[in-house]
Enzyme design. Structure first.
Site, PDB file in Angstrom:
ATOM      1  N   SER A  54       0.845  -1.195   0.000  1.00 42.31           N
ATOM      2  CA  SER A  54       0.000   0.000   0.000  1.00 42.31           C
ATOM      3  C   SER A  54       0.878   1.242   0.000  1.00 42.31           C
ATOM      4  O   SER A  54       1.990   1.236   0.551  1.00 42.31           O
ATOM      5  CB  SER A  54      -0.891   0.015   1.249  1.00 42.31           C
ATOM      6  N   TYR A  92      -1.167   0.041  10.230  1.00 46.73           N
ATOM      7  CA  TYR A  92      -1.442  -0.603   8.935  1.00 46.73           C
ATOM      8  C   TYR A  92      -0.340  -0.247   7.950  1.00 46.73           C
ATOM      9  O   TYR A  92       0.212  -1.119   7.263  1.00 46.73           O
ATOM     10  CB  TYR A  92      -2.801  -0.154   8.413  1.00 46.73           C
ATOM     11  N   LYS A 146       2.526  -2.631   6.078  1.00 50.04           N
ATOM     12  CA  LYS A 146       2.734  -2.690   4.635  1.00 50.04           C
ATOM     13  C   LYS A 146       4.180  -2.342   4.272  1.00 50.04           C
ATOM     14  O   LYS A 146       4.729  -2.869   3.285  1.00 50.04           O
ATOM     15  CB  LYS A 146       1.761  -1.755   3.923  1.00 50.04           C
TER      16      LYS A 146
END
Length: 256
Positions: free
Chosen positions: A148, A161, A165
């Site tokens: 991401s 998060y 990633k």
């Protein structure tokens, strides 16, 4: 889908496992691979959703196996069924990702952080291990991890998060070094793609969000599927350990 994709046969005789593929980006990847000749085994948590996806892909081309992406028994079952049903595991796409929390990391529930790490990072490594031991060690293959743009720089509200990633990108590079020359490992980093997973990032204000993108639109799942298919194919035969950013240009303007 382009006419070129619909008529390509570059994955004929190959089998792919795509995790998190009952909808959204994962399903679009599976659709692209099937359109280009592959057989696919798709995973997700709910069998009903997988059955619907298999019906869409074509039961002669696809198999759906429900389970949790970070469960070792599920991973082993999926790899075994891919080999037993279609004869190989040539391609692997680690698409499963979760983000059950929002807010500053200093206030984050560490149990949620552990779960994000387990699913977004450790499970991806485990899937590679399973595919490697059962098939790719002897036959070679290609892996794509779905990272991401949140892993490229600090991302307010989704910091852990993004950190997971960033780790997935590093795992990609490390595995590329370790598994070459017969196994290639690459990654993609999407920005906001119009899926159920990302709804909170644009719902009710899509035009405003898209305005920050030089291409003036958000991504759609097919935008990711086409690039993943390229990385899995022999068209990318001299690429490994790379992260391709698919973002409509938003990172050029400082956005995530």
């Amino acid at each position: 889908m382009s006419q070129a994709a619909a008529t390509s046969t570059r994955f004929t005789g190959r089998t792919a496992i795509v995790t998190g593929a009952s909808r959204g980006i994962g399903l679009a990847i599976a659709e692209r691979l099937v359109a280009e000749g592959a057989k696919v085994v798709i995973t997700a948590r709910r069998q009903e959703a997988l059955d619907q996806a298999v019906a869409q892909l074509g039961p002669e081309h696809a198999l759906g196996v429900a389970g949790h992406a970070d469960d070792a028994d599920h991973q082993a079952e999926v790899v075994a069924r891919a080999v037993d049903t279609f004869g190989s595991v040539d391609l692997l796409v680690n698409n499963t990702g979760i983000n059950p929390t929002y807010g500053p990391m200093v206030d984050m529930d560490l149990a949620a952080a552990r779960k994000i790490f387990e699913v977004n990072c450790l499970a991806a490594l485990a899937w590679v291990q399973q595919a490697y031991r059962r098939w790719m060690k002897e036959h070679g293959g290609a892996v794509v991890n779905v990272s991401s743009v949140a892993g490229l720089r600090p991302a307010p509200g989704i910091g852990f998060y993004g950190a997971s990633k960033a780790m997935l990108t590093h795992l990609t590079q490390q595995l590329a070094v370790e598994l070459g020359p017969d196994i290639r490992v690459n990654a993609v980093a999407p920005a906001v793609v119009k899926t159920k997973f990302a709804t909170a990032l644009y719902e009710g204000r899509e035009e405003q969000v898209a305005g920050a993108y030089p291409l003036k639109r958000l991504g759609v799942p097919d935008d990711i599927g086409s690039v993943v298919a390229f990385l899995l194919s022999e068209d990318a035969a001299w690429m490994t350990g790379q992260l391709l950013v698919i973002d409509g240009g938003v990172t050029l303007t400082g956005g995530v």
